[in-house]
Scaffold this active site. Structure first.
Site, PDB file in Angstrom:
ATOM      1  N   ASN A 168       0.828  -1.224   0.000  1.00 56.58           N
ATOM      2  CA  ASN A 168       0.000   0.000   0.000  1.00 56.58           C
ATOM      3  C   ASN A 168       0.852   1.259   0.000  1.00 56.58           C
ATOM      4  O   ASN A 168       0.663   2.157   0.826  1.00 56.58           O
ATOM      5  CB  ASN A 168      -0.939   0.013   1.213  1.00 56.58           C
ATOM      6  CG  ASN A 168      -1.920  -1.138   1.184  1.00 56.58           C
ATOM      7  OD1 ASN A 168      -2.519  -1.425   0.154  1.00 56.58           O
ATOM      8  ND2 ASN A 168      -2.073  -1.810   2.310  1.00 56.58           N
ATOM      9  N   ARG A 173       7.960   6.752  -1.702  1.00 55.23           N
ATOM     10  CA  ARG A 173       8.050   6.375  -0.286  1.00 55.23           C
ATOM     11  C   ARG A 173       8.762   5.032  -0.118  1.00 55.23           C
ATOM     12  O   ARG A 173       9.510   4.842   0.834  1.00 55.23           O
ATOM     13  CB  ARG A 173       6.657   6.323   0.343  1.00 55.23           C
ATOM     14  CG  ARG A 173       6.025   7.700   0.552  1.00 55.23           C
ATOM     15  CD  ARG A 173       4.800   7.597   1.446  1.00 55.23           C
ATOM     16  NE  ARG A 173       5.165   7.250   2.808  1.00 55.23           N
ATOM     17  CZ  ARG A 173       4.446   6.458   3.609  1.00 55.23           C
ATOM     18  NH1 ARG A 173       3.326   5.910   3.145  1.00 55.23           N
ATOM     19  NH2 ARG A 173       4.830   6.213   4.835  1.00 55.23           N
ATOM     20  N   ARG A 221       4.152  -0.627   8.842  1.00 53.55           N
ATOM     21  CA  ARG A 221       5.116  -1.595   8.307  1.00 53.55           C
ATOM     22  C   ARG A 221       6.264  -1.842   9.289  1.00 53.55           C
ATOM     23  O   ARG A 221       6.966  -2.848   9.180  1.00 53.55           O
ATOM     24  CB  ARG A 221       5.669  -1.112   6.972  1.00 53.55           C
ATOM     25  CG  ARG A 221       4.596  -0.870   5.917  1.00 53.55           C
ATOM     26  CD  ARG A 221       5.119  -0.097   4.723  1.00 53.55           C
ATOM     27  NE  ARG A 221       4.026   0.404   3.895  1.00 53.55           N
ATOM     28  CZ  ARG A 221       3.370   1.533   4.117  1.00 53.55           C
ATOM     29  NH1 ARG A 221       3.697   2.286   5.168  1.00 53.55           N
ATOM     30  NH2 ARG A 221       2.394   1.916   3.330  1.00 53.55           N
ATOM     31  N   LYS A 267       0.334 -11.551  -2.613  1.00 51.96           N
ATOM     32  CA  LYS A 267       0.927 -10.717  -3.665  1.00 51.96           C
ATOM     33  C   LYS A 267       2.392 -10.424  -3.372  1.00 51.96           C
ATOM     34  O   LYS A 267       3.260 -10.547  -4.248  1.00 51.96           O
ATOM     35  CB  LYS A 267       0.158  -9.412  -3.820  1.00 51.96           C
ATOM     36  CG  LYS A 267       0.744  -8.502  -4.891  1.00 51.96           C
ATOM     37  CD  LYS A 267       0.266  -7.077  -4.742  1.00 51.96           C
ATOM     38  CE  LYS A 267       1.138  -6.125  -5.543  1.00 51.96           C
ATOM     39  NZ  LYS A 267       0.814  -4.705  -5.302  1.00 51.96           N
ATOM     40  N   PRO A 284       2.587 -11.978  -9.610  1.00 45.71           N
ATOM     41  CA  PRO A 284       2.028 -11.051  -8.614  1.00 45.71           C
ATOM     42  C   PRO A 284       0.786 -10.366  -9.199  1.00 45.71           C
ATOM     43  O   PRO A 284       0.891  -9.592 -10.143  1.00 45.71           O
ATOM     44  CB  PRO A 284       3.164 -10.052  -8.388  1.00 45.71           C
ATOM     45  CG  PRO A 284       4.392 -10.681  -8.995  1.00 45.71           C
ATOM     46  CD  PRO A 284       3.895 -11.538 -10.103  1.00 45.71           C
ATOM     47  N   ASP A 286      -2.004  -7.747  -9.005  1.00 48.40           N
ATOM     48  CA  ASP A 286      -2.560  -6.544  -8.381  1.00 48.40           C
ATOM     49  C   ASP A 286      -3.692  -6.033  -9.272  1.00 48.40           C
ATOM     50  O   ASP A 286      -4.106  -6.702 -10.232  1.00 48.40           O
ATOM     51  CB  ASP A 286      -1.480  -5.484  -8.151  1.00 48.40           C
ATOM     52  CG  ASP A 286      -0.787  -5.061  -9.448  1.00 48.40           C
ATOM     53  OD1 ASP A 286      -1.282  -5.434 -10.541  1.00 48.40           O
ATOM     54  OD2 ASP A 286       0.245  -4.381  -9.376  1.00 48.40           O
ATOM     55  N   HIS A 288      -3.732  -3.768 -11.498  1.00 49.87           N
ATOM     56  CA  HIS A 288      -3.325  -3.526 -12.881  1.00 49.87           C
ATOM     57  C   HIS A 288      -3.281  -4.828 -13.670  1.00 49.87           C
ATOM     58  O   HIS A 288      -3.766  -4.906 -14.804  1.00 49.87           O
ATOM     59  CB  HIS A 288      -1.960  -2.832 -12.912  1.00 49.87           C
ATOM     60  CG  HIS A 288      -1.930  -1.545 -12.150  1.00 49.87           C
ATOM     61  ND1 HIS A 288      -2.619  -0.432 -12.558  1.00 49.87           N
ATOM     62  CD2 HIS A 288      -1.303  -1.200 -10.997  1.00 49.87           C
ATOM     63  CE1 HIS A 288      -2.418   0.559 -11.696  1.00 49.87           C
ATOM     64  NE2 HIS A 288      -1.631   0.109 -10.741  1.00 49.87           N
TER      65      HIS A 288
END
Length: 342
Positions: A168, A173, A221, A267, A284, A286, A288
């Site tokens: 996320n 970042r 995290r 994922k 993976p 996601d 997209h």
């Protein structure tokens, strides 16, 4: 009835005893000076040919595509980053060939071998592209734009903690967080204003606290990173050895093992498996990838909500398109996204 414990009084004028101080991490400048003083490095000021062309390795379609966050663009056609204990630059020449420069390394010959392994140069992309194109007309249409998009073979510890930072999150970042963790490792050098470090060992990562990470902006995290370090350190033989051993297992066992680590879901596990554990059939999935799948492979699922079971269906659909099996054939889902959704 419990007796109330008496608290000893402190005489007037007597200073209170000092509270215990939390161990703090040395600054990045201190770590850098220490590393420069104690780590002898051999260097090479010569650019050397990598003996491959752009069809086998396209740097812009390999490094800034979300599979690693430790490499930087240090020139118009140049990218620089750490490969284990080596600091290396790669660049495209006008004839589209690729050359490399070893800025620092304890062993020049080892650096060349590690670079070849990191870049997965034992796999021919040109042959795979031909196979993909014959299996799928959509891939044939976009193949000219994807030449040289290569999946890396990263160190499993480094890859794991990079993708723990990715949950996320956005590229800027993630890069900042990975930079914070990297700076706990040995300093390798500075290229074009960027400092580079060997990714830290689990023993080094164990020195950072959840509070340190939260102050650095890791948010929720932080507890996953600290928890994962602790879990790995409890593994028989060590966490690095356990992660490397996953390369010898089948994909379902790899995903299951990775998902026992704090903060690792399907994922993130698939990313780690694909980019570091030789699990080339890992997909993976996601939002997209889901869009690509429902547009071109599974149109009957358009409008459905993505669930774990549907993730499995998407993975299988991609595998079938690539003749199932040796899945460096997915070779660059990240790059594929850039073009398939346009």
């Amino acid at each position: 009835m419990k007796r109330r414990r008496q608290i000893p009084s402190i005489a007037a004028g007597t200073p209170p005893p000092p509270s215990p101080r939390r161990r703090s991490l040395p600054s990045s400048k201190t770590r850098k000076r220490f590393a420069q003083a104690l780590t002898p490095q051999s260097t090479s000021s010569k650019w050397q040919p990598l003996t491959i062309g752009r069809r086998e390795l396209c740097l812009p379609l390999t490094f800034p595509t979300g599979q690693t966050f430790t490499w930087k663009q240090t020139g118009p056609t140049t990218f620089t980053g750490p490969v284990n204990s080596h600091l290396i630059s790669l660049r495209h020449l006008p004839d589209d060939s690729v050359s490399f420069l070893i800025h620092s390394s304890p062993d020049h010959r080892r650096a060349v071998a590690d670079l070849h392994d990191y870049l997965n140069l034992g796999i021919s992309l040109a042959e795979l592209w031909e196979s993909f194109s014959s299996a799928d007309s959509r891939f044939a249409a976009i193949a000219p734009y994807l030449a040289g998009a290569r999946v890396l073979r990263q160190d499993p510890v480094e890859c794991l903690f990079q993708f723990l930072c990715s949950s996320n999150n956005n590229i800027a970042r993630i890069t900042k967080m990975v930079g914070f963790l990297s700076a706990l490792g040995n300093y390798l050098g500075n290229v074009e204003g960027f400092d580079f470090y060997e990714f830290p060992s689990l023993e080094r990562l164990e020195l950072v606290s959840e509070q340190d990470l939260r102050i650095a902006g890791f948010g929720y995290r932080a507890k996953y990173i600290v928890g994962t370090v602790k879990t790995l350190q409890s593994k028989l033989g060590g966490g690095a050895k356990w992660l490397a051993s996953l390369r010898d297992l089948e994909l379902p066992e790899v995903i299951e093992g990775l998902c026992t680590l704090p903060g690792v879901g399907p994922k993130v596990a698939a990313c780690i498996a694909l980019f570091s554990l030789d699990q080339h059939q890992a997909i993976p999935v996601d939002t997209h990838v889901w869009q690509i799948a429902t547009r071109y492979l599974l149109p009957e699922l358009a409008g459905a909500r993505l669930t774990p079971s549907l993730c499995s269906r998407v993975s299988e659909a991609f595998k079938r398109k690539c003749n199932e099996g040796s899945y460096h054939r997915i070779i660059s889902l990240r790059c594929l996204l850039l073009f398939s959704l346009t």
